[in-house]
Design an enzyme around this catalytic site. Structure first.
Site, PDB file in Angstrom:
ATOM      1  CG  ASP A 127       7.937  61.020 -28.620  1.00 36.68           C
ATOM      2  OD1 ASP A 127       8.955  60.628 -28.024  1.00 36.68           O
ATOM      3  OD2 ASP A 127       7.967  61.593 -29.723  1.00 36.68           O
ATOM      4  CE  LYS A 141       8.751  54.415 -26.053  1.00 33.61           C
ATOM      5  NZ  LYS A 141       8.062  55.491 -26.794  1.00 33.61           N
ATOM      6  CE  LYS A 163       2.391  58.923 -15.334  1.00 33.22           C
ATOM      7  NZ  LYS A 163       1.440  59.981 -15.098  1.00 33.22           N
ATOM      8  N   GLY A 197      13.769  59.606 -26.333  1.00 31.99           N
ATOM      9  CA  GLY A 197      13.756  60.633 -25.303  1.00 31.99           C
ATOM     10  C   GLY A 197      12.644  60.258 -24.354  1.00 31.99           C
ATOM     11  CG  HIS A 198      12.216  56.874 -22.938  1.00 35.77           C
ATOM     12  ND1 HIS A 198      12.472  55.539 -22.810  1.00 35.77           N
ATOM     13  CD2 HIS A 198      11.862  57.051 -24.228  1.00 35.77           C
ATOM     14  CE1 HIS A 198      12.291  54.946 -23.974  1.00 35.77           C
ATOM     15  NE2 HIS A 198      11.938  55.838 -24.858  1.00 35.77           N
ATOM     16  CB  THR A 217      16.617  61.461 -34.066  1.00 34.76           C
ATOM     17  OG1 THR A 217      17.403  60.267 -34.178  1.00 34.76           O
ATOM     18  CG2 THR A 217      15.179  61.099 -33.716  1.00 34.76           C
ATOM     19  CD  GLN A 242      13.575  54.318 -30.989  1.00 32.50           C
ATOM     20  OE1 GLN A 242      14.071  53.202 -30.865  1.00 32.50           O
ATOM     21  NE2 GLN A 242      14.079  55.367 -30.396  1.00 32.50           N
ATOM     22  N   GLY A 296      13.338  68.729 -30.084  1.00 31.21           N
ATOM     23  CA  GLY A 296      12.534  69.950 -30.010  1.00 31.21           C
ATOM     24  C   GLY A 296      11.554  70.088 -31.173  1.00 31.21           C
ATOM     25  CG  LEU A 342      -8.256  60.332 -20.397  1.00 28.79           C
ATOM     26  CD1 LEU A 342      -8.663  59.866 -21.790  1.00 28.79           C
ATOM     27  CD2 LEU A 342      -8.909  59.424 -19.348  1.00 28.79           C
ATOM     28  N   GLY A 372      -1.563  63.042 -16.116  1.00 26.16           N
ATOM     29  CA  GLY A 372      -0.607  64.127 -15.924  1.00 26.16           C
ATOM     30  C   GLY A 372       0.794  63.548 -15.984  1.00 26.16           C
TER      31      GLY A 372
HETATM   32  P1  GDP Z   1       8.344  58.318 -24.264  1.00 20.64           P
HETATM   33  O1  GDP Z   1       9.354  58.592 -25.332  1.00 20.64           O
HETATM   34  O2  GDP Z   1       7.342  57.293 -24.695  1.00 20.64           O
HETATM   35  O3  GDP Z   1       8.946  57.980 -22.938  1.00 20.64           O
HETATM   36  O4  GDP Z   1       7.543  59.679 -24.075  1.00 20.64           O
HETATM   37  P2  GDP Z   1       8.166  61.177 -24.009  1.00 20.64           P
HETATM   38  O5  GDP Z   1       8.822  61.372 -22.695  1.00 20.64           O
HETATM   39  O6  GDP Z   1       8.964  61.471 -25.224  1.00 20.64           O
HETATM   40  O7  GDP Z   1       6.850  62.051 -24.160  1.00 20.64           O
HETATM   41  C1  GDP Z   1       5.789  61.934 -23.275  1.00 20.64           C
HETATM   42  C2  GDP Z   1       5.550  63.304 -22.621  1.00 20.64           C
HETATM   43  O8  GDP Z   1       4.287  63.298 -21.996  1.00 20.64           O
HETATM   44  C3  GDP Z   1       6.552  63.629 -21.542  1.00 20.64           C
HETATM   45  O9  GDP Z   1       6.757  65.014 -21.510  1.00 20.64           O
HETATM   46  C4  GDP Z   1       5.861  63.153 -20.262  1.00 20.64           C
HETATM   47  O10 GDP Z   1       6.276  63.856 -19.100  1.00 20.64           O
HETATM   48  C5  GDP Z   1       4.433  63.480 -20.588  1.00 20.64           C
HETATM   49  N1  GDP Z   1       3.427  62.579 -19.990  1.00 20.64           N
HETATM   50  C6  GDP Z   1       3.509  61.241 -19.760  1.00 20.64           C
HETATM   51  N2  GDP Z   1       2.325  60.773 -19.300  1.00 20.64           N
HETATM   52  C7  GDP Z   1       1.495  61.836 -19.248  1.00 20.64           C
HETATM   53  C8  GDP Z   1       0.117  61.991 -18.883  1.00 20.64           C
HETATM   54  O11 GDP Z   1      -0.584  61.051 -18.533  1.00 20.64           O
HETATM   55  N3  GDP Z   1      -0.405  63.267 -18.987  1.00 20.64           N
HETATM   56  C9  GDP Z   1       0.330  64.339 -19.402  1.00 20.64           C
HETATM   57  N4  GDP Z   1      -0.255  65.523 -19.475  1.00 20.64           N
HETATM   58  N5  GDP Z   1       1.620  64.221 -19.740  1.00 20.64           N
HETATM   59  C10 GDP Z   1       2.196  62.993 -19.687  1.00 20.64           C
HETATM   60  P1  IMO Z   2      10.916  57.468 -28.114  1.00 21.56           P
HETATM   61  O1  IMO Z   2      11.623  56.279 -27.524  1.00 21.56           O
HETATM   62  C1  IMO Z   2       9.313  59.414 -31.672  1.00 21.56           C
HETATM   63  C2  IMO Z   2      11.403  58.628 -35.441  1.00 21.56           C
HETATM   64  C3  IMO Z   2      12.103  59.787 -36.117  1.00 21.56           C
HETATM   65  C4  IMO Z   2      11.959  59.375 -37.578  1.00 21.56           C
HETATM   66  C5  IMO Z   2      12.140  57.860 -37.513  1.00 21.56           C
HETATM   67  C6  IMO Z   2      13.554  57.393 -37.834  1.00 21.56           C
HETATM   68  O2  IMO Z   2      11.187  58.741 -27.385  1.00 21.56           O
HETATM   69  O3  IMO Z   2       9.471  57.194 -28.326  1.00 21.56           O
HETATM   70  P2  IMO Z   2      15.837  57.439 -36.452  1.00 21.56           P
HETATM   71  O4  IMO Z   2      16.633  58.587 -35.915  1.00 21.56           O
HETATM   72  O5  IMO Z   2      15.424  56.445 -35.426  1.00 21.56           O
HETATM   73  O6  IMO Z   2      16.504  56.789 -37.634  1.00 21.56           O
HETATM   74  O7  IMO Z   2      14.477  58.123 -37.046  1.00 21.56           O
HETATM   75  O8  IMO Z   2      11.799  57.477 -36.200  1.00 21.56           O
HETATM   76  N1  IMO Z   2      11.808  58.387 -34.030  1.00 21.56           N
HETATM   77  C7  IMO Z   2      11.044  58.676 -32.975  1.00 21.56           C
HETATM   78  N2  IMO Z   2       9.844  59.295 -32.906  1.00 21.56           N
HETATM   79  N3  IMO Z   2       9.898  58.934 -30.555  1.00 21.56           N
HETATM   80  C8  IMO Z   2      11.082  58.285 -30.612  1.00 21.56           C
HETATM   81  O9  IMO Z   2      11.634  57.674 -29.545  1.00 21.56           O
HETATM   82  C9  IMO Z   2      11.735  58.177 -31.859  1.00 21.56           C
HETATM   83  N4  IMO Z   2      12.894  57.626 -32.270  1.00 21.56           N
HETATM   84  C10 IMO Z   2      12.928  57.750 -33.597  1.00 21.56           C
HETATM   85  O10 IMO Z   2      11.449  60.999 -35.840  1.00 21.56           O
HETATM   86  O11 IMO Z   2      10.644  59.626 -38.016  1.00 21.56           O
HETATM   87 MG    MG Z   3      10.130  60.187 -26.433  1.00 23.69          MG
END
Ligand code: GDP
Ligand code: IMO
Ligand code: MG
Length: 428
Positions: free
Chosen positions: A13, A16, A18, A40-41, A128, A224, A302, A332, A415
């Site tokens: 999270d 990635k 973005k 979840g991207h 998950t 991940q 969630g 940041l 952002g």
């Molecule tokens: P990923 O799994 O690595 O793609 O990241 P996620 O989408 O799960 O979580 C990143 C969250 O931070 C998302 O809600 C993005 O919209 C948000 N986000 C990404 N870059 C930024 C940033 O530079 N600033 C802020 N405030 N939010 C960001």
């Molecule tokens: P993105 O791509 C954050 C975590 C789970 C758990 C561990 C194992 O959005 O960054 P799994 O269901 O893969 O067997 O769970 O890995 N996990 C993540 N945490 N972002 C993810 O994906 C994740 N995918 C799995 O919370 O701790």
């Molecule tokens: Mg994610």
């Protein structure tokens, strides 16, 4: 510059999605190489938010081919749902290609994930519950079904009979759950899913190599992250695939010589969902502030994310295991209101200072953070796009972080929006 990998450097999270969306503008295809819908991207474009689980984050650009590589585990029902969601929102998914060799997540995988977590009780991993671990376990045990099997009822049925012979008694006798009927699964997957997926199944290795051999550019999208990697993460609190940059080679079918840029995505702080050690975790008002301002709740599940200060020891390790060429530092802006900001520069493990990741898990569990503390910038960064606009305190923090990590910071997220980015490596 033929191939770039975008990889998470922390516990997921990092943003990635973005970063991939930003870099995808210049490439011919974006390839997911591991994981499944545990990811979840999030992409935010013109105020509209897209949450993707399986489909590569480049999908919003009509010029490129989004590819789900052989290393991914695919739940066909989730894939179709995501395709429908995008189509309903006006995104063309007709170019999406899925490797014929990608393994399938079937309902018994998900059920086994759920019941095994329940069995672990307070020692649960906090997965998950998407069936990821059981699907990769079957792949390694050579009893997995693959995308190509969906298109041959006889093969699908025969493989399913073998696998259910073991899974059904396991579910019934160990976990007191009802098993699965071959006919029912054939009806859903071969009967209903396969016709819709047929035109998307492809020899994705050929597709990727055709781009590379014609001087095109390929972007590999990691899901991940480094510390959730099956080999390099905080085992057993990890996922069941290899998100680290090397995973792009096996998960997409390319050799390492094509990859000449590896972008590590790092949050300016740190989060983790699920169980496992976290030396710089915060349990105070600052931790709450990061959850609130950073909206740190799982994109799919969630779940509230645990928060802490950025950990340079982990990032230095991520530089090594991924051969990172640069860092994209996200979120940041979430630190904007803080009086002081901290960087974990080393660990104290039973009185001994560690500059490197302790290789023994007990040492990492016992690690106490040693911080560098700096004044905050108390400025809203969300509208800035140039290095020269950043206040001195933010520049000082970035300098300290860059020096501690050892590779340059290229992009900085201020952002969620596609344009909320500072090109930090470009002069003022
Ligand atoms: P990923 O799994 O690595 O793609 O990241 P996620 O989408 O799960 O979580 C990143 C969250 O931070 C998302 O809600 C993005 O919209 C948000 N986000 C990404 N870059 C930024 C940033 O530079 N600033 C802020 N405030 N939010 C960001
Ligand atoms: P993105 O791509 C954050 C975590 C789970 C758990 C561990 C194992 O959005 O960054 P799994 O269901 O893969 O067997 O769970 O890995 N996990 C993540 N945490 N972002 C993810 O994906 C994740 N995918 C799995 O919370 O701790
Ligand atoms: Mg994610």
């Amino acid at each position: 510059m033929p191939a770039t990998v975008v990889v998470g450097t922390q516990w997921g999270d990092e943003g990635k999605g973005k970063v991939v969306d930003l870099l995808a503008k210049e490439v011919q295809c974006v390839v997911r190489y591991q994981g499944g819908h545990n990811a979840g991207h999030t992409l935010v474009v013109d105020g509209e938010s897209f949450k993707l689980q399986l489909i590569p984050s480049g999908v919003l650009y009509p010029h490129l081919t989004p590819i789900i590589g052989n290393g991914v585990v695919v739940d066909p029902l989730v894939l179709l749902r995501e395709m429908d969601m995008l189509t309903a929102r006006g995104v063309d998914v007709s170019k999406l290609r899925v490797s014929a060799n990608a393994h399938l997540i079937l309902p018994y995988h998900q059920m086994l994930d759920v019941v095994f977590e329940r069995h672990l009780g307070k020692n649960k991993l906090g997965t998950t519950k998407r069936g990821i671990g059981p699907a990769y376990a079957d792949k390694a045990s050579r009893v997995g079904l693959r995308v190509q099997d969906l298109f041959d009822e006889e093969i699908f049925r025969a493989k399913l009979e073998v696998v259910l012979h073991e899974k059904n008694p396991l579910l019934a006798k160990v976990y007191n759950k009802i098993g699965y009927e071959v006919d029912e699964l054939v009806k859903i997957y071969v009967g209903e899913c396969a016709p819709r997926l047929k035109k998307h199944m492809a020899d994705t290795i050929d597709l990727v190599h055709n781009v590379l051999e014609n001087d095109g550019q390929v972007l590999f999208e990691g899901a991940q992250a480094t510390f959730l990697d099956l080999d390099h993460g905080t085992y057993p609190f990890v996922t069941s695939s290899n998100p680290t940059a090397g995973g792009a080679c096996t998960g997409a079918g390319v050799g390492p010589r094509y990859i000449d840029r590896v972008v590590g995505v790092a949050k300016a702080y740190l989060t983790r969902v699920g169980a496992g050690p976290f030396p710089s975790e915060l349990f105070d008002a600052v931790g709450e502030h990061l959850v609130d301002v950073g909206h740190e709740y799982g994109t799919n599940t969630g779940r509230r994310r645990r928060t802490g200060w950025v950990d340079a020891v982990m990032l230095r390790h991520a530089v090594r295991v991924n051969s990172l060429s640069e860092i994209a530092l996200t979120k940041l802006d979430v630190l904007d209101q803080l009086d002081t900001v901290k960087i974990c520069e080393a660990y104290d493990v039973n009185g001994v200072r560690h500059e490197k990741m302790p290789y023994h898990q007990s040492d990492f569990h016992d690690a106490k953070p040693i911080y560098k503390e700096m004044p905050g910038w108390k400025t809203d960064l969300s509208g800035f796009t140039k290095r020269g606009q950043l206040p001195q305190a933010a520049l000082d923090y970035l300098d300290a972080l860059e020096a501690s990590i050892g590779v340059p910071i290229g992009l900085i997220g201020v952002g969620p929006g596609r344009n909320q980015i500072v090109h930090y490596n470009q002069a003022a």
